[in-house]
Design an enzyme around this catalytic site. Sequence first.
Site, PDB file in Angstrom:
ATOM      1  N   ASP A   1      -8.838-116.525  28.267  1.00  0.00           N
ATOM      2  CA  ASP A   1     -10.181-115.875  28.014  1.00  0.00           C
ATOM      3  C   ASP A   1     -11.188-117.076  27.708  1.00  0.00           C
ATOM      4  OD1 ASP A   1     -12.153-113.965  28.211  1.00  0.00           O
ATOM      5  OD2 ASP A   1     -11.256-113.038  26.526  1.00  0.00           O
TER       6      ASP A   1
ATOM      7  N   HIS B   1     -14.258-121.491  35.429  1.00  0.00           N
ATOM      8  CA  HIS B   1     -13.127-121.151  36.072  1.00  0.00           C
ATOM      9  C   HIS B   1     -12.295-122.328  36.575  1.00  0.00           C
ATOM     10  CE1 HIS B   1     -13.897-117.012  35.245  1.00  0.00           C
ATOM     11  NE2 HIS B   1     -14.776-116.988  36.376  1.00  0.00           N
TER      12      HIS B   1
ATOM     13  N   LEU C   1      10.966-124.161  35.123  1.00  0.00           N
ATOM     14  CA  LEU C   1       9.927-123.151  34.647  1.00  0.00           C
ATOM     15  C   LEU C   1       9.873-122.216  35.630  1.00  0.00           C
ATOM     16  CD1 LEU C   1       7.990-123.078  32.389  1.00  0.00           C
ATOM     17  CD2 LEU C   1       6.202-123.854  33.842  1.00  0.00           C
TER      18      LEU C   1
END
Length: 244
Positions: free
Chosen positions: A22, A39, A133
């Site tokens: 956020d 972004h 991962l």
Amino acid sequence: METAHQFGEETESPKHVAVIMDGNGRWARSRGLPRIAGHKAGAEAVRRTIKACRELGVSHLTLFAFSSENWKRPADEVDDLMGLLRFYIRKEVDELNRQGVSIRFIGADDGLPDDILKLIRDTERTTLDNRNLILTVALNYGSRDELARAARSIAKEVADGTMAPGDVDEAAIARRLDTVGMPDPDLIIRTSGEQRLSNFLLWQAAYSELVFSKVMWPDFDQEALKSAIDEYQRRERRYGAVTA
Ligand code: FPP
């Protein structure tokens, strides 16, 4: 319960970290830039965070990239975000594959452009066997929607007679969630100082530790991740029990 978290032992590093990324918009505004610049800088923070997770021994990273509610943003911003995701996935998949990162997506298909659906299926297939991962991207994801989809699938099986109502237990629900087969998140981080879950992993967060970081997502880095993990390690996880 996993042995890594037996009561009374020092809390280990979290295996599964989930992040509500956020603050991109505020980061951009404070610099006089358009939201898309926030972004884009957020995508750089994604790259840094994947690297940091690998260095800090985190085995699962889940990122909230686009919520089912994000369609309510202005059409331009939705287009920009879809374009950025398209660009990022195409650009990063080979390198992430080389690093042994498995990429998975959770969320609903409905509403996503066909080319993105194809891209995510191809990406999942290409990276399926990687184990360094497990990166899960929540895209067009909302926890209530995920639970409603699981409930519909159970209702259908009960109506078909392939499942008895008495067999609807926690495991039956968990098996029908998008996160099937994944461990629940040990640690959920939300950046930018906001303190809520916003429809993210509500079922899976039952025993997660929540850490709220003041850092805006585009500024998130290894130090910020380390500091959230340090806070997690200072907490005592009891899973409803008491300590001696
Ligand atoms: C929240 O900031 C962020 C988002 C809705 C999008 C997150 C997407 C990225 C970081 C793009 C790249 C992602 C991947 C997985 C490659 P906000 O716009 O709500 O910020 P604000 O609250 O300050 O307005």
